[in-house]
Design an enzyme around this catalytic site. Structure first.
Site, PDB file in Angstrom:
ATOM      1  N   ASP A  70     -23.878 -19.682  -5.080  1.00 58.17           N
ATOM      2  CA  ASP A  70     -22.860 -18.651  -5.278  1.00 58.17           C
ATOM      3  C   ASP A  70     -21.957 -18.967  -6.468  1.00 58.17           C
ATOM      4  OD1 ASP A  70     -23.850 -17.291  -3.137  1.00 58.17           O
ATOM      5  OD2 ASP A  70     -22.229 -17.808  -1.756  1.00 58.17           O
ATOM      6  N   ASN A 144     -14.991 -13.025  -7.095  1.00 53.04           N
ATOM      7  CA  ASN A 144     -14.732 -13.280  -5.679  1.00 53.04           C
ATOM      8  C   ASN A 144     -13.248 -13.225  -5.312  1.00 53.04           C
ATOM      9  OD1 ASN A 144     -14.305 -15.599  -7.205  1.00 53.04           O
ATOM     10  ND2 ASN A 144     -14.977 -16.986  -5.593  1.00 53.04           N
ATOM     11  N   ASP A 174       1.103 -21.388   3.213  1.00 52.40           N
ATOM     12  CA  ASP A 174       0.620 -22.453   2.337  1.00 52.40           C
ATOM     13  C   ASP A 174      -0.023 -21.901   1.074  1.00 52.40           C
ATOM     14  OD1 ASP A 174       1.486 -24.277   4.161  1.00 52.40           O
ATOM     15  OD2 ASP A 174      -0.491 -24.734   4.975  1.00 52.40           O
ATOM     16  N   THR A 185     -16.574 -13.173   1.989  1.00 52.10           N
ATOM     17  CA  THR A 185     -17.355 -14.137   2.770  1.00 52.10           C
ATOM     18  C   THR A 185     -17.036 -15.581   2.400  1.00 52.10           C
ATOM     19  OG1 THR A 185     -19.175 -13.970   1.171  1.00 52.10           O
ATOM     20  CG2 THR A 185     -19.287 -12.555   3.115  1.00 52.10           C
ATOM     21  N   TYR A 187     -13.591 -18.066   0.816  1.00 53.06           N
ATOM     22  CA  TYR A 187     -12.349 -18.679   1.291  1.00 53.06           C
ATOM     23  C   TYR A 187     -11.624 -17.743   2.252  1.00 53.06           C
ATOM     24  CZ  TYR A 187      -8.195 -21.721   0.768  1.00 53.06           C
ATOM     25  OH  TYR A 187      -7.155 -22.587   0.986  1.00 53.06           O
ATOM     26  N   SER A 190     -12.976 -18.176   5.717  1.00 56.24           N
ATOM     27  CA  SER A 190     -12.557 -19.459   6.287  1.00 56.24           C
ATOM     28  C   SER A 190     -11.097 -19.436   6.728  1.00 56.24           C
ATOM     29  CB  SER A 190     -12.766 -20.578   5.264  1.00 56.24           C
ATOM     30  OG  SER A 190     -14.122 -20.687   4.900  1.00 56.24           O
TER      31      SER A 190
END
Length: 218
Positions: A70, A144, A174, A185, A187, A190
């Protein structure tokens, strides 16, 4: 399609075995093939402030075949943003959300490209600018996401998010992830953000570890 450019991450295809496999196959089918081999790992280039322009990418190519993961696709998209050449990825990485072709179906996929048996998808890109107090401006493009995160001491960042000049929300977190549908799909996922249809026309804001019970992605 008859004219191809193979964009290879040598970190992933060190002996160029897959590159030569694709080149030889396309040439036996009467296609023209040009090569662009990236010597360094994409992560090193992604961290660089200077952005490489697409001056060495031919304008007459019908398709760019990207070999890597990616990250290699993201780098290729940054370099070709001004010439809008179609990109398709061959997965030499691990997960490979953005790479459509697996090695097990390589020749079949190449045949489909040659006979124009495919559909093109248009994807959004983000343009980000950092305006410093001394007047300097840094600019970059991303297929992205763009991430604003803390640096140095571990402290909370306060964000005032404006959209079209109007205050949208105030966050203590943060960091903040600004992502395209293509990047949902990564960071964003996540950090608890939503999966988005890749062809959707929207931008997702996902705070990283927000100090709140009810602040989630917008």
């Amino acid at each position: 399609m008859k004219h191809f450019l193979i964009y290879t991450n040598k970190h992933k295809d060190q002996e160029l075995a897959t590159t030569k496999r694709i080149q030889n196959y396309l040439e036996t089918k009467g296609c023209t093939v040009k090569l662009k081999v990236k010597e360094s790992d994409w992560k090193e280039e992604a961290d660089s402030v200077a952005e490489e322009e697409a001056t060495d990418i031919p304008l007459d190519v019908d398709c760019m075949i990207v070999l890597g993961g990616d990250g290699t696709v993201l780098q290729a998209a940054r370099e070709t943003k001004k010439i809008l050449v179609p990109i398709i990825g061959v997965n030499l990485g691990t997960v490979g959300y953005m790479t459509e072709i697996e090695l097990s179906g390589l020749e079949e996929s190449l045949d489909r490209l040659i006979r124009d048996d495919f559909k093109k998808e248009r994807r959004m890109m983000l343009n980000g600018k950092v305006c410093c107090v001394d007047g300097t401006v840094s600019e970059g493009w991303a297929l992205n996401d763009i991430v604003i995160s803390r640096s140095g001491s571990l402290q909370i960042i306060e964000f005032n998010i404006y959209v079209n000049g109007q205050l949208l929300n105030h966050y203590k977190a943060d960091g903040m992830i600004v992502t395209t549908p293509t990047g949902s799909t990564g960071y964003n996922l996540s950090a608890g953000g939503p999966l988005v249809e890749p062809k959707a026309k929207l931008i997702t804001l996902t705070p990283i570890c927000p100090h709140s019970l009810n602040q989630r992605s917008i």
